[in-house]
Design a protein around this motif. Structure first.
Motif, PDB file in Angstrom:
ATOM      1  N   ASP A 179       0.822  -1.217   0.000  1.00 44.06           N
ATOM      2  CA  ASP A 179       0.000   0.000   0.000  1.00 44.06           C
ATOM      3  C   ASP A 179       0.852   1.260   0.000  1.00 44.06           C
ATOM      4  OD1 ASP A 179      -2.322  -1.494   0.015  1.00 44.06           O
ATOM      5  OD2 ASP A 179      -2.458  -1.518   2.204  1.00 44.06           O
ATOM      6  N   THR A 180       2.034   1.206   0.646  1.00 43.68           N
ATOM      7  CA  THR A 180       2.901   2.386   0.717  1.00 43.68           C
ATOM      8  C   THR A 180       4.312   2.018   0.293  1.00 43.68           C
ATOM      9  OG1 THR A 180       3.464   1.958   3.039  1.00 43.68           O
ATOM     10  CG2 THR A 180       1.558   3.394   2.603  1.00 43.68           C
ATOM     11  N   GLU A 215       7.432   7.950   3.636  1.00 41.59           N
ATOM     12  CA  GLU A 215       6.487   6.896   3.275  1.00 41.59           C
ATOM     13  C   GLU A 215       5.294   7.526   2.585  1.00 41.59           C
ATOM     14  OE1 GLU A 215       3.749   4.141   5.893  1.00 41.59           O
ATOM     15  OE2 GLU A 215       5.810   3.363   5.894  1.00 41.59           O
ATOM     16  N   VAL A 216       5.046   7.085   1.361  1.00 42.21           N
ATOM     17  CA  VAL A 216       3.965   7.665   0.564  1.00 42.21           C
ATOM     18  C   VAL A 216       3.105   6.540  -0.006  1.00 42.21           C
ATOM     19  CG1 VAL A 216       5.312   9.714  -0.057  1.00 42.21           C
ATOM     20  CG2 VAL A 216       5.398   7.674  -1.517  1.00 42.21           C
ATOM     21  N   ALA A 276      -0.480   0.092  -5.805  1.00 45.71           N
ATOM     22  CA  ALA A 276      -0.796  -0.805  -4.694  1.00 45.71           C
ATOM     23  C   ALA A 276      -1.796  -1.882  -5.119  1.00 45.71           C
ATOM     24  CB  ALA A 276      -1.360   0.001  -3.528  1.00 45.71           C
ATOM     25  N   GLY A 277      -1.539  -3.091  -4.696  1.00 50.19           N
ATOM     26  CA  GLY A 277      -2.450  -4.191  -4.991  1.00 50.19           C
ATOM     27  C   GLY A 277      -2.206  -4.894  -6.304  1.00 50.19           C
TER      28      GLY A 277
END
Length: 205
Positions: free
Chosen positions: A168-169, A177-178, A183-184
């Motif tokens: 996710d990040t 951390e962004v 993601a996924g």
């Protein structure tokens, strides 16, 4: 795409005929839409192509195993045919070094060990490939075994066999951390194709 008369594909730039008429090679190119419609010629999709080594037609695979009918007639299947082909390939690979064996016998000298090893490896590879052919349960698997790509791209898996996906990040260049824009999504990798046949050995230089 192509021209059809009913279900019959018509050849371009070649003469063709029906039961009642004969048409020159350039007829399809020079005829009008009305001319073609008058005899039932239509424009449509090709039936598709298929590998004639393994299929009789689109989605019509050839027989995989030998089969014997009630009269005792045996039809040879693809497995038997391709196992015979492996024997032919092995013979082709070994034949160029036959003279080394003959020379050693005639002169009572030793056969170079690298060539003895190579010739034995060819025979071993042939036997292994034939076993792999026998293990195929579908025509698709047989074709992949013999002519599949050396590498495949697939989703990575973890130690438990689960597919790996993007987190996710992520950490950017500034160590912040962004959110991960992908993601996924599956994490892909390129690996050796596990479904292709054992390779033939390389001839000594």
């Amino acid at each position: 795409m192509g021209y059809y008369l009913g279900s019959r594909a018509l050849p371009m730039d070649r003469p063709w005929k029906t039961e009642t008429a004969q048409y020159p090679a350039n007829w399809l190119r020079l005829s009008s839409t009305a001319d073609r419609a008058a005899i039932g010629v239509t424009w449509g999709a090709d039936e598709g192509t298929w590998d004639q080594r393994f299929y009789w037609g689109v989605d019509n695979p050839k027989q995989l195993d030998d089969a014997t009918d009630e009269d005792g007639n045996t039809t040879t299947g693809l497995k038997t045919q391709w196992k015979a082909t492996q024997n032919q390939i092995a013979g082709t690979l070994i034949a160029p070094s036959d003279w080394r064996i003959i020379k050693a016998k005639e002169t009572s000298t030793n056969i170079p060990s690298v060539w003895k090893t190579y010739r034995a490896a060819v025979r071993t590879s042939c036997n292994t490939r034939q076993t792999e052919i026998d293990a195929c349960t579908t025509v698709e698997a047989l074709k992949e075994l013999l002519f599949g790509s050396a590498t495949i791209t697939r989703q990575q898996t973890d130690a438990d066999g689960n597919g790996v996906v993007e987190p996710d990040t992520i950490v950017d260049d500034d160590a912040n951390e962004v959110a991960n824009p992908v993601a996924g999504q599956a994490v892909m990798e390129t690996v050796a194709n596990p479904n292709i046949a054992t390779a033939w050995p390389t001839e000594p230089s």
